[in-house]
Design a protein around this motif. Sequence first.
Motif, mmCIF file in Angstrom:
data_model
loop_
_atom_site.group_PDB
_atom_site.id
_atom_site.type_symbol
_atom_site.label_atom_id
_atom_site.label_comp_id
_atom_site.label_asym_id
_atom_site.label_seq_id
_atom_site.Cartn_x
_atom_site.Cartn_y
_atom_site.Cartn_z
ATOM 1 N N ILE A 295 7.775 2.514 8.570
ATOM 2 C CA ILE A 295 7.921 3.953 8.790
ATOM 3 C C ILE A 295 8.348 4.571 7.469
ATOM 4 C CG2 ILE A 295 9.172 5.773 10.008
ATOM 5 C CD1 ILE A 295 9.439 3.856 12.372
ATOM 6 N N VAL A 296 7.614 5.601 7.048
ATOM 7 C CA VAL A 296 7.853 6.233 5.763
ATOM 8 C C VAL A 296 8.439 7.627 5.987
ATOM 9 C CG1 VAL A 296 6.808 6.931 3.569
ATOM 10 C CG2 VAL A 296 5.876 4.965 4.836
ATOM 11 N N HIS A 297 9.542 7.897 5.296
ATOM 12 C CA HIS A 297 10.185 9.212 5.329
ATOM 13 C C HIS A 297 10.068 9.802 3.929
ATOM 14 C CE1 HIS A 297 12.308 8.457 9.182
ATOM 15 N NE2 HIS A 297 12.342 7.209 8.750
ATOM 16 N N VAL A 298 9.408 10.945 3.804
ATOM 17 C CA VAL A 298 9.316 11.640 2.524
ATOM 18 C C VAL A 298 10.057 12.958 2.699
ATOM 19 C CG1 VAL A 298 7.810 12.486 0.689
ATOM 20 C CG2 VAL A 298 7.032 10.606 2.170
ATOM 21 N N LEU B 289 11.835 0.534 6.784
ATOM 22 C CA LEU B 289 11.847 1.974 6.556
ATOM 23 C C LEU B 289 11.727 2.186 5.060
ATOM 24 C CD1 LEU B 289 14.828 3.210 8.784
ATOM 25 C CD2 LEU B 289 12.417 3.041 9.397
ATOM 26 N N VAL B 290 10.897 3.113 4.666
ATOM 27 C CA VAL B 290 10.777 3.477 3.259
ATOM 28 C C VAL B 290 11.131 4.950 3.171
ATOM 29 C CG1 VAL B 290 9.259 3.630 1.253
ATOM 30 C CG2 VAL B 290 8.970 1.754 2.889
ATOM 31 N N GLN C 260 0.827 -1.207 0.000
ATOM 32 C CA GLN C 260 0.000 0.000 0.000
ATOM 33 C C GLN C 260 0.867 1.265 0.000
ATOM 34 O OE1 GLN C 260 -3.493 0.382 -0.157
ATOM 35 N NE2 GLN C 260 -3.296 -1.744 -0.792
ATOM 36 N N VAL C 261 1.923 1.236 0.801
ATOM 37 C CA VAL C 261 2.828 2.387 0.875
ATOM 38 C C VAL C 261 3.491 2.616 -0.484
ATOM 39 C CG1 VAL C 261 5.044 3.159 1.830
ATOM 40 C CG2 VAL C 261 3.260 2.300 3.355
ATOM 41 N N PHE D 62 -3.753 5.708 1.828
ATOM 42 C CA PHE D 62 -3.639 4.311 1.425
ATOM 43 C C PHE D 62 -3.531 3.393 2.640
ATOM 44 C CE2 PHE D 62 -3.420 5.716 -2.792
ATOM 45 C CZ PHE D 62 -3.314 4.651 -3.670
ATOM 46 N N ALA D 63 -2.821 3.829 3.675
ATOM 47 C CA ALA D 63 -2.693 3.016 4.890
ATOM 48 C C ALA D 63 -4.057 2.845 5.554
ATOM 49 C CB ALA D 63 -1.701 3.655 5.857
#
Length: 129
Positions: A96-99, A47-48, A19-20, A68-69
């Motif tokens: 955990i997503v870092h943008v 981690l993304v 989903q991410v 999406f999550a």
Amino acid sequence: MANPARNDTPVSTSRLRQQVLQALEDLKAKDIREIDVRGRTSIADLLVVASGTSTRHVKSIADEVVKFAKKAGVMPLGVEGEQEAEWVLVDLGDVIVHVMLPRIREFYGLERLWTVGDREPDAGAASVG
């Protein structure tokens, strides 16, 4: 793996990851990297890290990840940095997503930090499946 306290039916890390990645691709995030941190920390499994082209793009990407999550049944544990939108962190528990803006990403070097000792730095050690 997935935290069952967040939902009646736990979402697998694999499904959450999908989903991410779909959210990041839909909003054309740049240079998407996955870092498997199992066995290195108890805070998450994955981690993304991705880049946006502007603060507006960074915020939009993070908003899409949250959307999406939630669609997958995972409520974010926290979202940080939305105000400045140079680096937005979306904590989804196991993922955990870092943008980040590219200059911020280069400065902090999360990929280098989390892959020290894996393999040669240029061998693609930061990419997982």
